[in-house]
Design an enzyme around this catalytic site. Sequence first.
Site, short mmCIF file in Angstrom:
data_model
loop_
_atom_site.label_atom_id
_atom_site.label_comp_id
_atom_site.label_asym_id
_atom_site.label_seq_id
_atom_site.Cartn_x
_atom_site.Cartn_y
_atom_site.Cartn_z
N LYS A 176 0.89 -1.10 -0.16
CA LYS A 176 -0.06 -0.06 -0.07
C LYS A 176 0.73 1.39 -0.09
CE LYS A 176 -1.56 2.68 2.85
NZ LYS A 176 -1.70 3.98 2.14
N GLU A 179 -1.18 7.34 -0.15
CA GLU A 179 -2.40 7.49 -0.96
C GLU A 179 -2.11 8.77 -1.79
OE1 GLU A 179 -2.04 7.19 2.21
OE2 GLU A 179 -3.44 8.48 3.37
N GLY A 230 5.51 7.51 9.74
CA GLY A 230 5.56 8.51 10.96
C GLY A 230 5.55 7.34 12.33
N ILE A 231 5.83 8.14 13.25
CA ILE A 231 5.91 7.29 14.62
C ILE A 231 4.40 7.03 15.29
CG2 ILE A 231 6.22 9.36 15.98
CD1 ILE A 231 8.16 7.83 17.94
N THR A 233 1.70 6.40 13.31
CA THR A 233 1.09 5.52 12.73
C THR A 233 1.99 4.18 12.97
OG1 THR A 233 1.03 7.10 10.74
CG2 THR A 233 0.54 4.89 10.55
N GLY A 234 3.39 4.19 13.24
CA GLY A 234 4.14 3.01 13.55
C GLY A 234 3.52 2.44 14.68
N GLU A 251 10.28 1.43 10.10
CA GLU A 251 11.15 2.36 9.74
C GLU A 251 10.57 3.83 10.15
OE1 GLU A 251 14.23 2.10 8.94
OE2 GLU A 251 14.35 -0.01 8.54
N CYS A 285 13.54 11.34 6.44
CA CYS A 285 13.61 11.05 7.84
C CYS A 285 14.86 11.32 8.61
CB CYS A 285 13.18 9.40 7.67
SG CYS A 285 14.63 8.33 6.87
N GLU A 386 9.96 16.08 15.36
CA GLU A 386 10.19 16.12 13.72
C GLU A 386 9.50 17.15 13.02
OE1 GLU A 386 8.98 12.52 11.54
OE2 GLU A 386 10.87 12.41 10.46
N1 LIG Z 1 12.99 5.68 8.78
C1 LIG Z 1 13.16 5.76 7.61
O1 LIG Z 1 13.75 5.06 6.71
C2 LIG Z 1 11.77 6.77 6.88
C3 LIG Z 1 11.88 6.85 5.64
C4 LIG Z 1 10.90 7.79 4.95
C5 LIG Z 1 10.00 8.44 5.84
N2 LIG Z 1 10.00 8.40 7.10
C6 LIG Z 1 8.97 8.71 7.87
O2 LIG Z 1 7.88 8.79 7.40
C7 LIG Z 1 7.32 10.12 8.06
C8 LIG Z 1 6.56 10.90 6.80
O3 LIG Z 1 5.68 9.94 5.96
P1 LIG Z 1 4.09 9.95 6.01
O4 LIG Z 1 3.51 11.32 6.47
O5 LIG Z 1 3.66 9.42 4.69
O6 LIG Z 1 3.95 9.09 7.28
P2 LIG Z 1 2.48 8.36 7.62
O7 LIG Z 1 3.03 7.70 8.78
O8 LIG Z 1 1.39 9.61 7.93
O9 LIG Z 1 2.10 7.46 6.52
C9 LIG Z 1 2.96 6.52 5.95
C10 LIG Z 1 1.99 5.49 5.32
O10 LIG Z 1 1.35 4.91 6.44
C11 LIG Z 1 -0.26 4.81 6.13
N3 LIG Z 1 -0.92 4.92 7.29
C12 LIG Z 1 -1.63 5.82 7.78
N4 LIG Z 1 -2.34 5.56 8.79
C13 LIG Z 1 -2.21 4.12 8.95
C14 LIG Z 1 -2.77 3.23 9.94
N5 LIG Z 1 -3.67 3.48 10.87
N6 LIG Z 1 -2.60 1.81 9.82
C15 LIG Z 1 -1.75 1.36 8.36
N7 LIG Z 1 -1.18 2.41 7.88
C16 LIG Z 1 -1.31 3.67 7.88
C17 LIG Z 1 -0.36 5.83 4.99
O11 LIG Z 1 -1.32 5.84 4.36
C18 LIG Z 1 1.25 5.89 4.42
O12 LIG Z 1 1.07 4.86 3.29
C19 LIG Z 1 8.12 10.99 8.78
O13 LIG Z 1 7.93 10.71 10.15
C20 LIG Z 1 9.39 10.24 8.26
O14 LIG Z 1 10.58 10.44 9.18
C21 LIG Z 1 11.05 7.20 7.74
C1 LIG Z 2 15.83 6.67 4.08
N1 LIG Z 2 16.03 7.83 3.18
C2 LIG Z 2 17.12 8.46 3.51
C3 LIG Z 2 16.17 7.36 1.82
C4 LIG Z 2 14.73 8.42 2.89
C5 LIG Z 2 14.21 8.97 4.40
O1 LIG Z 2 13.26 9.59 4.41
#
Ligand SMILES: NC(=O)c1ccc[n+]([C@@H]2O[C@H](COP(=O)([O-])OP(=O)(O)OC[C@H]3O[C@@H](n4cnc5c(N)ncnc54)[C@H](O)[C@@H]3O)[C@@H](O)[C@H]2O)c1
Ligand SMILES: C[N+](C)(C)CC=O
Length: 490
Positions: A176, A179, A230-231, A233-234, A251, A285, A386
Amino acid sequence: MKLQLQHYINGKWVGKDSENTRDIVNPYNQEIIATVPEGDESDAKAAIAAAREAFDNGEWADTPATERGAVVRKIAELIERDKEELAYLESLDTGKTMEESRGDMDDIAGVFRYYAELADKDGGELIDSPVSNSISRVVREPVGVCGQITPWNYPLLQASWKLAPALATGNTLIMKPSEITPLTTIKAFQLMEEAGVPAGVVNLVLGSGATIGAELSSNEDVDLISFTGGIVTGKKIMQAASSNVKKLALELGGKNPNIIFADADFDIAVDQALNGVFFHAGQICSAGTRLIVEESIHDEFVQALVERVKKFKLGSGFNEGTQMGPLISAEHRAKVEKYVETGINEGATLAVGGKRPEDPELQKGFFYLPTIFTDCTTDMTIVQEEAFGPVITVEKFSSEKEAVKLSNDSIYGLAGGVWTKDIAKAERCAAKMRMGTVWINDFNLYFPHAPWGGYKQSGIGRELGKLGIEEYTETKHIFQNLKPEPINWF
Ligand SMILES: NC(=O)c1ccc[n+]([C@@H]2O[C@H](COP(=O)([O-])OP(=O)(O)OC[C@H]3O[C@@H](n4cnc5c(N)ncnc54)[C@H](O)[C@@H]3O)[C@@H](O)[C@H]2O)c1
Ligand SMILES: C[N+](C)(C)CC=O
């Protein structure tokens, strides 16, 4: 090849006539660039059922690893063939510059190539058995059905870190994408179909996290969930995954310190400190958004940063010379604006930026000026949370011990940097910094061969490198008694 704006389930493109759709918006000018079906739980369930059937009764898991590797290599070749189209779609969807997107596509092809090579390199391990007349060996097997959820900032790059190792090890999967940015992932699924990945092995469902993402995380037919995002959602995914004690790879975010010692090469450190945070408008990130600068050079360093920042060229990712594109959406820019407001209210000093650009050409896009805060302390929200935007906070230190202490004062532990010509000092710092990656005299570099992931609340598990492929395997110990005898206990 025409872009199939649909779900891909069990080897078929479906959902064209869906009543629910979502417009995909260009963040540079808010134009609608595509309309895709908005899936729901029933689409996710259909994709999970297809992946389950393909894993339990299909041939992919039993296909010789060398053959699976050849398919993964073919995907790399197709990505290289269609690099320009993929880079165009990525820039259109995210606003990043074409140069960045081309670099991403090279990295993505490299990841598929790397895992194609690793596919047949783990033949298991023979254990020196402590039991006479026995054979003890360890083999690695695919985990099963994998749910994969990706973010919007590096849409296809983050997808490739999950797709390539999962395929190489014989799993089936449902992806997935975010979106907001599904276009390059859709194209990659077309390329996987062309490369000969069997029906049901890879499935794509488009739509929101609350519906499809939640279904993937909680459904008991999914054996592993791999999430980048994001944390908040994680944490939800971690809870949902407990339904059947799924294997879990997270991640998450980072608030990454970049320590600048007075003995660093000043000009290179300034240049890379800027690159480390403002590349892709800070939506990375591992962006080095927490600058920790030695007191004796602090003022001069900040002045050099501010002078350079004022000259940044913001604009369309398709224009030659653009250095920074827009933020991904109106909602995300509003979050960055709120964050900057918090910084001002907390008493940090705004050295530059802190608002939208006034250039008439940028008014339709979600642009925000590169921003630097000084006089920052670890108790401030802006130093702990962040921004995921073009904002640096600068803190001062006066000793090596203090620099390391500041760098570790965070719930996150994704990445960090140290700048100094004293290599012994750099190594001492790197050893004490509680992060998954530490760069010495560099920043934000990653490649397929080295693992990527976070300490503390930046995540669980690793992507890339050998660990990145192990995440997609279960380990089995097979013990064979060559001379069975009765035990005579009962
Ligand atoms: N550590 C890494 O390698 C890494 C890499 C890229 C981005 N990030 C992190 O990602 C974040 C930004 O990305 P974002 O705004 O898309 O994050 P997000 O958590 O809002 O969304 C990420 C994904 O999760 C899905 N999602 C949202 N709610 C959900 C739920 N309840 N259950 C399952 N899936 C759900 C979203 O639709 C999307 O596909 C930042 O915090 C960034 O640091 C981390
Ligand atoms: C993991 N990286 C650095 C490619 C993207 C992070 O948002």
